[in-house]
Design a protein around this motif. Structure first.
Motif, mmCIF file in Angstrom:
data_model
loop_
_atom_site.group_PDB
_atom_site.id
_atom_site.type_symbol
_atom_site.label_atom_id
_atom_site.label_comp_id
_atom_site.label_asym_id
_atom_site.label_seq_id
_atom_site.Cartn_x
_atom_site.Cartn_y
_atom_site.Cartn_z
ATOM 1 N N ASP A 1 77.173 39.479 -48.863
ATOM 2 C CA ASP A 1 77.648 38.634 -49.895
ATOM 3 C C ASP A 1 76.249 38.489 -50.736
ATOM 4 O OD1 ASP A 1 80.141 38.245 -48.802
ATOM 5 O OD2 ASP A 1 79.567 35.846 -48.275
ATOM 6 N N CYS A 2 75.415 38.156 -50.306
ATOM 7 C CA CYS A 2 73.846 38.284 -51.179
ATOM 8 C C CYS A 2 73.969 39.660 -51.634
ATOM 9 C CB CYS A 2 72.721 37.682 -50.399
ATOM 10 S SG CYS A 2 71.543 37.166 -51.293
ATOM 11 N N ILE A 3 73.734 40.644 -50.735
ATOM 12 C CA ILE A 3 73.611 42.175 -51.416
ATOM 13 C C ILE A 3 74.630 42.472 -52.427
ATOM 14 C CG2 ILE A 3 73.872 44.452 -50.826
ATOM 15 C CD1 ILE A 3 72.742 44.055 -48.176
ATOM 16 N N GLU A 4 75.619 41.977 -52.461
ATOM 17 C CA GLU A 4 76.424 42.270 -53.729
ATOM 18 C C GLU A 4 76.244 41.528 -54.814
ATOM 19 O OE1 GLU A 4 80.668 40.868 -52.559
ATOM 20 O OE2 GLU A 4 80.616 42.424 -50.855
ATOM 21 N N ILE A 5 75.779 40.251 -54.637
ATOM 22 C CA ILE A 5 75.457 39.608 -55.774
ATOM 23 C C ILE A 5 74.011 39.964 -56.343
ATOM 24 C CG2 ILE A 5 74.119 37.275 -56.324
ATOM 25 C CD1 ILE A 5 76.189 36.007 -54.416
ATOM 26 N N MET A 6 73.013 40.541 -55.502
ATOM 27 C CA MET A 6 71.909 41.034 -55.883
ATOM 28 C C MET A 6 72.122 42.354 -56.915
ATOM 29 S SD MET A 6 69.379 39.205 -55.798
ATOM 30 C CE MET A 6 69.601 37.608 -55.100
ATOM 31 N N LEU A 7 73.038 43.346 -56.348
ATOM 32 C CA LEU A 7 73.353 44.464 -57.004
ATOM 33 C C LEU A 7 73.893 44.107 -58.208
ATOM 34 C CD1 LEU A 7 74.929 46.374 -54.207
ATOM 35 C CD2 LEU A 7 72.867 47.151 -55.245
ATOM 36 N N MET A 8 74.710 43.198 -58.632
ATOM 37 C CA MET A 8 75.302 42.728 -59.749
ATOM 38 C C MET A 8 74.220 42.273 -60.668
ATOM 39 S SD MET A 8 79.275 41.793 -58.881
ATOM 40 C CE MET A 8 79.077 40.896 -57.331
ATOM 41 N N SER A 9 73.409 41.339 -60.000
ATOM 42 C CA SER A 9 72.171 40.754 -60.845
ATOM 43 C C SER A 9 71.358 41.785 -61.517
ATOM 44 C CB SER A 9 71.459 40.005 -60.003
ATOM 45 O OG SER A 9 72.179 38.802 -59.640
ATOM 46 N N PHE A 10 71.076 42.831 -60.683
ATOM 47 C CA PHE A 10 70.263 43.820 -61.190
ATOM 48 C C PHE A 10 71.132 44.875 -62.205
ATOM 49 C CE2 PHE A 10 67.198 42.578 -57.829
ATOM 50 C CZ PHE A 10 66.059 42.458 -58.908
ATOM 51 N N MET A 11 72.314 44.638 -62.309
ATOM 52 C CA MET A 11 73.243 45.531 -63.295
ATOM 53 C C MET A 11 73.647 46.785 -62.626
ATOM 54 S SD MET A 11 71.788 44.087 -67.062
ATOM 55 C CE MET A 11 70.374 43.856 -66.584
ATOM 56 N N PHE A 12 73.493 46.985 -61.311
ATOM 57 C CA PHE A 12 74.208 47.963 -60.772
ATOM 58 C C PHE A 12 75.526 47.831 -60.211
ATOM 59 C CE2 PHE A 12 69.494 48.249 -59.584
ATOM 60 C CZ PHE A 12 69.432 49.443 -60.009
ATOM 61 N N TYR A 13 76.508 47.792 -61.352
ATOM 62 C CA TYR A 13 77.879 47.318 -61.244
ATOM 63 C C TYR A 13 78.736 48.444 -60.506
ATOM 64 C CZ TYR A 13 76.456 43.946 -64.724
ATOM 65 O OH TYR A 13 75.789 42.949 -65.241
ATOM 66 N N LYS A 14 78.234 49.622 -60.751
ATOM 67 C CA LYS A 14 79.008 50.625 -60.009
ATOM 68 C C LYS A 14 78.532 50.990 -58.543
ATOM 69 C CE LYS A 14 79.227 55.879 -60.150
ATOM 70 N NZ LYS A 14 79.021 57.060 -60.741
ATOM 71 N N THR A 15 77.379 50.641 -58.297
ATOM 72 C CA THR A 15 77.124 50.616 -56.841
ATOM 73 C C THR A 15 77.714 49.287 -56.121
ATOM 74 O OG1 THR A 15 75.142 51.744 -57.307
ATOM 75 C CG2 THR A 15 74.913 50.438 -55.327
ATOM 76 N N ALA A 16 77.572 48.219 -56.921
ATOM 77 C CA ALA A 16 78.218 46.938 -56.216
ATOM 78 C C ALA A 16 79.612 47.412 -55.890
ATOM 79 C CB ALA A 16 77.985 45.936 -57.246
ATOM 80 N N LYS A 17 80.426 47.763 -56.851
ATOM 81 C CA LYS A 17 81.765 48.029 -56.564
ATOM 82 C C LYS A 17 81.853 48.945 -55.079
ATOM 83 C CE LYS A 17 85.907 49.986 -58.895
ATOM 84 N NZ LYS A 17 86.316 50.407 -60.038
ATOM 85 N N ILE A 18 81.084 49.985 -55.116
ATOM 86 C CA ILE A 18 81.153 50.988 -54.116
ATOM 87 C C ILE A 18 80.853 50.295 -52.744
ATOM 88 C CG2 ILE A 18 80.510 53.081 -53.094
ATOM 89 C CD1 ILE A 18 82.414 53.389 -55.415
ATOM 90 N N TYR A 19 79.801 49.358 -52.995
ATOM 91 C CA TYR A 19 79.533 48.491 -51.803
ATOM 92 C C TYR A 19 80.471 47.868 -51.490
ATOM 93 C CZ TYR A 19 76.422 45.540 -48.916
ATOM 94 O OH TYR A 19 76.029 44.848 -47.815
#
Length: 142
Positions: free
Chosen positions: A107-125
């Motif tokens: 859950d925290c990894i997802e939030i961090m990916l989005m916080s750093f604006m890696f939206y595409k990576t967050a979606k795949i994750y």
């Protein structure tokens, strides 16, 4: 002097097994996703800053470790339209024994990916995480 790790922090996996926390697992998982999406220009650095921020957010501490010297960005201060300021990593004290679920870390990894604006990576994750969860449920039901 032997370097301390946070071996007192344990991870409860989906199958109920308990393993010792290892930051490299976060870094490696995030690196794999970055490689698949091509969204990061510096995979090693971005994976490390995600991992360090996950650790800081969850209160998982390292004492006398290389984390004291890392120069990583805090997502709350990052602004893509201006120069990205670096923040100093505060020394994090080693915590007493505690258990953290795989789900909480993810859950925290997802939030961090989005916080750093890696939206595409967050979606795949998120999609990969869902698929792994369903595969585990199917395996357990047999």
């Amino acid at each position: 002097m032997e370097e301390e790790s946070n071996s007192d922090v344990r991870i409860i996996k989906r199958n109920g097994s308990i393993v010792t926390f290892d930051m490299n697992n976060i870094t490696n998982d995030v690196s794999k996703i970055f490689k698949s999406t091509g969204e990061s220009e510096d995979i090693d650095y971005d994976a490390l800053r995600i991992a360090v921020n996950v650790i800081n957010t969850l209160g998982i501490g390292y004492e006398n470790s290389e984390m004291d010297d890392l120069d990583v960005e805090n997502p709350k201060t990052e602004n893509p339209k201006t120069e990205n300021p670096k923040t100093e990593n505060p020394k994090i004290e080693k915590l007493v024994t505690r258990d953290i679920s795989t789900e909480t870390i993810q859950d925290c990894i997802e939030i961090m990916l989005m916080s750093f604006m890696f939206y595409k990576t967050a979606k795949i994750y998120i999609i990969n995480r869902y698929v792994r969860q369903k595969l585990g449920e199917n395996r357990d039901s047999k």
